[in-house]
Design a protein around this motif. Structure first.
Motif, PDB file in Angstrom:
ATOM      1  N   VAL A 115       0.811  -1.211   0.000  1.00 32.49           N
ATOM      2  CA  VAL A 115       0.000   0.000   0.000  1.00 32.49           C
ATOM      3  C   VAL A 115       0.847   1.264   0.000  1.00 32.49           C
ATOM      4  N   GLY A 116       2.166   1.117   0.008  1.00 21.20           N
ATOM      5  CA  GLY A 116       3.059   2.262  -0.147  1.00 21.20           C
ATOM      6  C   GLY A 116       3.617   2.855   1.128  1.00 21.20           C
ATOM      7  N   HIS A 117       3.399   2.228   2.266  1.00 23.18           N
ATOM      8  CA  HIS A 117       3.954   2.733   3.513  1.00 23.18           C
ATOM      9  C   HIS A 117       5.424   2.360   3.613  1.00 23.18           C
ATOM     10  N   ALA A 118       6.233   3.284   4.093  1.00 26.60           N
ATOM     11  CA  ALA A 118       7.638   2.989   4.342  1.00 26.60           C
ATOM     12  C   ALA A 118       7.733   2.143   5.614  1.00 26.60           C
ATOM     13  N   VAL A 119       8.474   1.061   5.552  1.00 21.87           N
ATOM     14  CA  VAL A 119       8.641   0.163   6.697  1.00 21.87           C
ATOM     15  C   VAL A 119      10.095   0.228   7.124  1.00 21.87           C
ATOM     16  N   GLY A 120      10.341   0.651   8.350  1.00 19.46           N
ATOM     17  CA  GLY A 120      11.707   0.753   8.843  1.00 19.46           C
ATOM     18  C   GLY A 120      12.499   1.830   8.125  1.00 19.46           C
ATOM     19  N   GLY A 121      11.836   2.882   7.661  1.00 14.70           N
ATOM     20  CA  GLY A 121      12.522   3.953   6.975  1.00 14.70           C
ATOM     21  C   GLY A 121      12.831   3.667   5.518  1.00 14.70           C
ATOM     22  N   ARG A 122      12.401   2.529   4.998  1.00 17.65           N
ATOM     23  CA  ARG A 122      12.687   2.157   3.625  1.00 17.65           C
ATOM     24  C   ARG A 122      11.372   1.970   2.875  1.00 17.65           C
ATOM     25  N   ARG A 123      11.292   2.600   1.722  1.00 14.64           N
ATOM     26  CA  ARG A 123      10.088   2.447   0.924  1.00 14.64           C
ATOM     27  C   ARG A 123      10.157   1.172   0.102  1.00 14.64           C
ATOM     28  N   HIS A 124      11.360   0.734  -0.290  1.00 16.57           N
ATOM     29  CA  HIS A 124      11.527  -0.494  -1.073  1.00 16.57           C
ATOM     30  C   HIS A 124      12.587  -1.370  -0.417  1.00 16.57           C
ATOM     31  N   ASN A 125      12.361  -2.656  -0.454  1.00 13.26           N
ATOM     32  CA  ASN A 125      13.370  -3.625  -0.006  1.00 13.26           C
ATOM     33  C   ASN A 125      13.823  -4.414  -1.218  1.00 13.26           C
ATOM     34  N   TRP A 126      15.028  -4.197  -1.618  1.00 17.15           N
ATOM     35  CA  TRP A 126      15.555  -4.873  -2.822  1.00 17.15           C
ATOM     36  C   TRP A 126      16.296  -6.108  -2.433  1.00 17.15           C
TER      37      TRP A 126
END
Length: 51
Positions: free
Chosen positions: A40-51
């Protein structure tokens, strides 16, 4: 996280170790929550994407 939870669930069921079953359920739930938050687009742990 979801894959690790599924692996723990299967290992706990096959080996009959209840703590693995419990850990697997917890990891599965946490992984699903993080996945939904990321979807849904919430940043988790300060990161918007986990690569």
């Amino acid at each position: 996280m979801i894959v690790l939870g599924i692996i723990c669930l299967i290992a706990g069921f096959v080996l009959g170790i209840s703590i693995l079953w419990t850990i697997g359920m917890i990891l599965l739930v946490i992984g699903a929550v993080l996945w939904l938050l990321g979807a849904v687009g919430h940043a988790v742990g300060g990161r918007r994407h986990n690569w």
